[in-house]
Design an enzyme around this catalytic site. Structure first.
Site, PDB file in Angstrom:
ATOM      1  N   ARG A  47      46.402  28.300  47.439  1.00 37.21           N
ATOM      2  CA  ARG A  47      47.298  29.365  46.963  1.00 37.21           C
ATOM      3  C   ARG A  47      48.637  29.303  47.686  1.00 37.21           C
ATOM      4  NH1 ARG A  47      44.142  30.454  44.938  1.00 37.21           N
ATOM      5  NH2 ARG A  47      43.121  32.363  44.370  1.00 37.21           N
ATOM      6  N   HIS A 241      51.170  27.213  31.372  1.00 39.55           N
ATOM      7  CA  HIS A 241      51.363  28.288  32.341  1.00 39.55           C
ATOM      8  C   HIS A 241      51.284  27.732  33.763  1.00 39.55           C
ATOM      9  CE1 HIS A 241      51.022  32.661  33.583  1.00 39.55           C
ATOM     10  NE2 HIS A 241      52.059  32.590  32.797  1.00 39.55           N
ATOM     11  N   LEU A 275      36.816  33.152  35.213  1.00 39.94           N
ATOM     12  CA  LEU A 275      37.968  33.628  35.990  1.00 39.94           C
ATOM     13  C   LEU A 275      39.261  33.107  35.383  1.00 39.94           C
ATOM     14  CD1 LEU A 275      36.918  33.366  39.748  1.00 39.94           C
ATOM     15  CD2 LEU A 275      36.535  35.212  38.117  1.00 39.94           C
ATOM     16  N   HIS A 276      39.142  32.072  34.549  1.00 42.85           N
ATOM     17  CA  HIS A 276      40.347  31.495  33.918  1.00 42.85           C
ATOM     18  C   HIS A 276      40.314  31.848  32.423  1.00 42.85           C
ATOM     19  CE1 HIS A 276      43.683  28.927  33.223  1.00 42.85           C
ATOM     20  NE2 HIS A 276      43.046  27.779  33.023  1.00 42.85           N
ATOM     21  N   VAL A 317      36.457  42.637  36.993  1.00 45.45           N
ATOM     22  CA  VAL A 317      36.774  43.308  35.725  1.00 45.45           C
ATOM     23  C   VAL A 317      37.652  42.352  34.927  1.00 45.45           C
ATOM     24  CG1 VAL A 317      37.821  45.336  34.650  1.00 45.45           C
ATOM     25  CG2 VAL A 317      36.664  45.541  36.868  1.00 45.45           C
ATOM     26  N   GLY A 319      40.208  40.488  32.565  1.00 48.62           N
ATOM     27  CA  GLY A 319      41.453  40.910  31.915  1.00 48.62           C
ATOM     28  C   GLY A 319      42.441  41.554  32.871  1.00 48.62           C
ATOM     29  N   TYR A 320      42.063  41.673  34.154  1.00 51.66           N
ATOM     30  CA  TYR A 320      42.979  42.297  35.131  1.00 51.66           C
ATOM     31  C   TYR A 320      43.157  41.381  36.327  1.00 51.66           C
ATOM     32  CZ  TYR A 320      42.574  46.330  32.218  1.00 51.66           C
ATOM     33  OH  TYR A 320      42.633  47.143  31.130  1.00 51.66           O
ATOM     34  N   HIS A 322      45.786  38.467  38.511  1.00 52.16           N
ATOM     35  CA  HIS A 322      46.265  37.123  38.212  1.00 52.16           C
ATOM     36  C   HIS A 322      46.487  36.379  39.521  1.00 52.16           C
ATOM     37  CE1 HIS A 322      48.508  33.829  36.359  1.00 52.16           C
ATOM     38  NE2 HIS A 322      47.964  34.239  35.216  1.00 52.16           N
ATOM     39  N   ARG A 331      53.304  37.549  28.522  1.00 47.12           N
ATOM     40  CA  ARG A 331      52.772  37.215  27.194  1.00 47.12           C
ATOM     41  C   ARG A 331      52.240  38.443  26.469  1.00 47.12           C
ATOM     42  NH1 ARG A 331      49.245  32.562  29.910  1.00 47.12           N
ATOM     43  NH2 ARG A 331      49.014  34.304  31.340  1.00 47.12           N
ATOM     44  N   ASN A 383      46.180  41.112  32.424  1.00 50.09           N
ATOM     45  CA  ASN A 383      46.708  39.789  32.063  1.00 50.09           C
ATOM     46  C   ASN A 383      46.540  39.569  30.562  1.00 50.09           C
ATOM     47  OD1 ASN A 383      44.053  38.540  31.601  1.00 50.09           O
ATOM     48  ND2 ASN A 383      43.792  38.759  33.825  1.00 50.09           N
ATOM     49  N   ASP A 385      44.724  37.828  28.797  1.00 53.30           N
ATOM     50  CA  ASP A 385      43.373  37.723  28.237  1.00 53.30           C
ATOM     51  C   ASP A 385      42.728  39.090  28.017  1.00 53.30           C
ATOM     52  OD1 ASP A 385      43.825  35.050  28.439  1.00 53.30           O
ATOM     53  OD2 ASP A 385      42.784  34.816  30.341  1.00 53.30           O
TER      54      ASP A 385
HETATM   55  N1  AMX Z   1      38.155  42.673  39.342  1.00 50.57           N
HETATM   56  C1  AMX Z   1      37.559  42.769  40.564  1.00 50.57           C
HETATM   57  N2  AMX Z   1      37.990  42.127  41.653  1.00 50.57           N
HETATM   58  C2  AMX Z   1      39.112  41.403  41.528  1.00 50.57           C
HETATM   59  C3  AMX Z   1      39.798  41.287  40.320  1.00 50.57           C
HETATM   60  C4  AMX Z   1      39.280  41.955  39.187  1.00 50.57           C
HETATM   61  N3  AMX Z   1      39.862  41.872  37.992  1.00 50.57           N
HETATM   62  N4  AMX Z   1      40.872  40.495  40.492  1.00 50.57           N
HETATM   63  C5  AMX Z   1      40.860  40.116  41.775  1.00 50.57           C
HETATM   64  N5  AMX Z   1      39.789  40.650  42.407  1.00 50.57           N
HETATM   65  C6  AMX Z   1      39.377  40.399  43.788  1.00 50.57           C
HETATM   66  C7  AMX Z   1      39.230  38.886  43.951  1.00 50.57           C
HETATM   67  O1  AMX Z   1      37.952  38.454  43.512  1.00 50.57           O
HETATM   68  C8  AMX Z   1      39.485  38.704  45.407  1.00 50.57           C
HETATM   69  O2  AMX Z   1      38.299  39.037  46.093  1.00 50.57           O
HETATM   70  P1  AMX Z   1      37.762  38.097  47.281  1.00 50.57           P
HETATM   71  O3  AMX Z   1      38.867  38.083  48.291  1.00 50.57           O
HETATM   72  O4  AMX Z   1      36.520  38.784  47.723  1.00 50.57           O
HETATM   73  O5  AMX Z   1      37.536  36.755  46.655  1.00 50.57           O
HETATM   74  C9  AMX Z   1      40.526  39.799  45.724  1.00 50.57           C
HETATM   75  O6  AMX Z   1      40.414  40.763  44.655  1.00 50.57           O
HETATM   76  C10 AMX Z   1      41.944  39.317  45.801  1.00 50.57           C
HETATM   77  O7  AMX Z   1      42.259  38.656  44.606  1.00 50.57           O
HETATM   78  P2  AMX Z   1      43.757  38.216  44.277  1.00 50.57           P
HETATM   79  O8  AMX Z   1      44.291  37.456  45.442  1.00 50.57           O
HETATM   80  O9  AMX Z   1      44.526  39.385  43.794  1.00 50.57           O
HETATM   81  O10 AMX Z   1      43.529  37.263  43.034  1.00 50.57           O
HETATM   82  P3  AMX Z   1      42.907  35.790  43.022  1.00 50.57           P
HETATM   83  O11 AMX Z   1      44.050  34.842  42.996  1.00 50.57           O
HETATM   84  O12 AMX Z   1      41.862  35.603  44.053  1.00 50.57           O
HETATM   85  O13 AMX Z   1      42.166  35.791  41.594  1.00 50.57           O
HETATM   86  C11 AMX Z   1      41.876  36.089  39.272  1.00 50.57           C
HETATM   87  C12 AMX Z   1      42.887  35.828  40.396  1.00 50.57           C
HETATM   88  C13 AMX Z   1      42.597  36.005  37.929  1.00 50.57           C
HETATM   89  C14 AMX Z   1      40.791  35.009  39.322  1.00 50.57           C
HETATM   90  C15 AMX Z   1      41.261  37.498  39.473  1.00 50.57           C
HETATM   91  O14 AMX Z   1      42.278  38.474  39.391  1.00 50.57           O
HETATM   92  C16 AMX Z   1      40.146  37.812  38.515  1.00 50.57           C
HETATM   93  O15 AMX Z   1      38.998  37.430  38.763  1.00 50.57           O
HETATM   94  N6  AMX Z   1      40.450  38.546  37.376  1.00 50.57           N
HETATM   95  C17 AMX Z   1      39.458  38.803  36.372  1.00 50.57           C
HETATM   96  C18 AMX Z   1      39.236  37.571  35.486  1.00 50.57           C
HETATM   97  C19 AMX Z   1      40.425  37.308  34.572  1.00 50.57           C
HETATM   98  O16 AMX Z   1      40.905  38.200  33.877  1.00 50.57           O
HETATM   99  N7  AMX Z   1      40.903  36.055  34.548  1.00 50.57           N
HETATM  100  C20 AMX Z   1      42.006  35.646  33.663  1.00 50.57           C
HETATM  101  C21 AMX Z   1      43.273  35.354  34.416  1.00 50.57           C
HETATM  102  C22 AMX Z   1      44.342  34.785  33.519  1.00 50.57           C
HETATM  103  C23 AMX Z   1      44.063  33.330  33.191  1.00 50.57           C
HETATM  104  O17 AMX Z   1      44.079  32.456  34.046  1.00 50.57           O
HETATM  105  N8  AMX Z   1      43.742  33.020  31.966  1.00 50.57           N
END
Ligand code: AMX
Length: 443
Positions: A47, A241, A275-276, A317, A319-320, A322, A331, A383, A385
């Protein structure tokens, strides 16, 4: 008649200055430090490390820009297909490849070139038709692309000894074939899985764009202009992206000169992770489950309690949040605009309309809930999605299939970058691996 610039002309015009810059950075500036890498960068999944060279877009604190322009600016700058109100996916693709906005003539010639490539090798179609409908749509596309690799023009050129600085031209041939063919293959999977094969060979419109020919093979050609507009809007937004998981996978495969079709498949495989891009399906399922439990118009308190139950189980959760964006996903705005301008799928009375409203309302409730309950989240904004899967669903696409509509578009971005990987002569990727004990020994 005047010559209309082709995509090859547009790439050739850009190429010398980019190769020169690449060589200058590689040779003259190779020892200049770019970033102070910390243990946190390594432990945090790379990161924040600016280490993935990318040609078709760039990231900064403000998010992604495409050759210096934001998505918002491109919505205004790029031409549209005649009769359409949406940015043309072909125009976006041209822009990603060349860094220049195509003229209307260039766009139409480019679309005609793609339409002339509407033939998928028979071996690929036969293989696709032989697959059981129990196999997920995504797996069907990935497997079929692997068969398509047998017909790769890039691999044929490689095997026949074409010099490496010319390989990009052959990669471009595969890329163009795949831009035209992947949507048709996707529509074929839909026909086989959901329509008993009906319409899978419907004649294409050689005067049409890729969205139109996709719609034709989806059985929604002539009579469903709105579906074509949906596809154009969605594809133009999703091509690239930056260094996301699937692009990163694609790059790694590409760096070993892996066949373009297999490289495309590799990107799609990691795109399935929830997650993606797999979040497209997961967010829809989540909202469906919420609606089944709480109804379509739950109170803010009920939504909060539902989200807290999700978090208590240790789930995310969908959809929330990034990994890169720190504010609203750019988008979402064009998608929301599209929905609001379309009475049909969002009709107040329809179940789909109610579902889209549930999602819109949740997007004003859930970020605050997450802020309070998951303070470590860097951004709690919805986000893309969060909404896009539900929109596809509202247009009658099955949950299992919606990821492929995204895959068609993102795959176009991968292939544009693949061509540039070869054109710039990028080296094979080989980071050093390091164990935690090795890190400890440095402290
Ligand atoms: N729900 C619950 N917990 C969440 C969360 C969510 N939506 N988003 C982040 N967190 C948690 C992470 O798991 C992380 O916990 P950890 O330290 O115990 O691993 C912590 O919060 C910090 O996360 P962050 O630094 O803000 O984000 P990240 O870079 O680690 O993760 C992402 C990014 C997208 C994977 C994460 O926000 C997530 O899991 N979101 C839900 C899945 C989703 O909607 N993915 C689509 C993203 C868009 C895309 O790529 N298509």
């Amino acid at each position: 008649t005047t010559h209309v610039r082709t995509l090859v002309d547009a790439i050739e015009a850009r190429l010398p200055s980019r190769v020169k810059l690449f060589q200058k950075l590689s040779n003259e500036y190779a020892d200049v430090p770019l970033h102070n890498m910390t243990i946190g960068n390594v432990m945090g999944g790379m990161r924040g490390l600016p280490c993935m060279l990318w040609e078709i877009s760039g990231t900064s604190g403000a998010g992604i820009s495409y050759h210096g322009k934001s998505l918002r600016e491109l919505q205004d700058a790029l031409p549209k297909w005649p009769g359409s109100e949406q940015v043309s996916p072909e125009a976006m693709l041209w822009y990603l490849y060349s860094g220049s906005v195509p003229t209307q003539d260039e766009l139409e010639h480019f679309a005609a070139d793609l339409a002339s490539r509407g033939e998928i090798p028979a071996e690929v179609e036969d293989f696709c038709d032989s697959l059981s409908s129990d196999i997920s749509s995504t797996a069907q596309l990935i497997m079929s692309l692997s068969i398509w690799a047998n017909h790769s023009k890039f691999t044929a050129a490689l095997m026949s000894g074409v010099p490496r600085n010319q390989l990009w031209r052959h990669a471009l041939e595969d890329a163009l074939d795949s831009h035209a063919g992947t949507p048709l293959l996707t529509a074929r999977i839909h026909a086989n899985k959901y329509r008993n094969g009906r319409g899978r060979d419907t004649p294409l419109n050689s005067q049409g764009d890729i969205a139109e020919n996709f719609a034709i093979r989806m059985g929604r050609g002539a009579h469903d202009a709105d579906f074509k507009e949906l596809v154009r809007m969605y594809w133009a937004l999703h091509m690239d992206h930056g260094a996301n998981v699937s692009a990163h996978t694609m790059r790694l495969s590409s760096s070993a000169w892996t066949d373009p079709y297999l490289t495309l498949a590799s990107g799609l495989i990691s795109g399935t992770g929830i997650l993606h891009a797999g979040a497209i399906m997961q967010a829809l399922r989540y909202n469906q489950a919420m609606a089944a439990t709480l109804g379509l118009e739950p109170s803010a308190e009920a939504v909060e309690a539902y989200v807290c139950r999700t978090l208590a189980k240790g789930h995310v959760v969908p959809g929330y949040g990034h990994a890169l964006l720190r504010s609203a996903d750019p988008r979402l705005e064009p998608i929301t605009r599209f929905i609001n301008s379309r009475p049909a799928p969002a009709a107040a009375s329809s179940e789909h309309g109610q579902m889209l409203r549930l999602i819109a309302r949740n997007s004003t409730i859930v970020p605050d809930v997450l802020r309070r309950h998951v303070p470590k989240m860097k951004s709690t904004a919805p986000n893309v999605d969060s909404l896009s899967g539900c929109l596809m669903y509202a247009y009658g696409l099955d949950v299992d299939f919606i990821l492929l509509v995204m895959g068609c578009s993102r795959g176009m971005g991968f292939m544009a970058q693949y061509v540039w990987d070869r054109a710039l002569g990028l080296p094979i990727e080989r980071p050093l691996s390091i164990t935690m004990d090795q890190i400890m020994s440095k402290l």
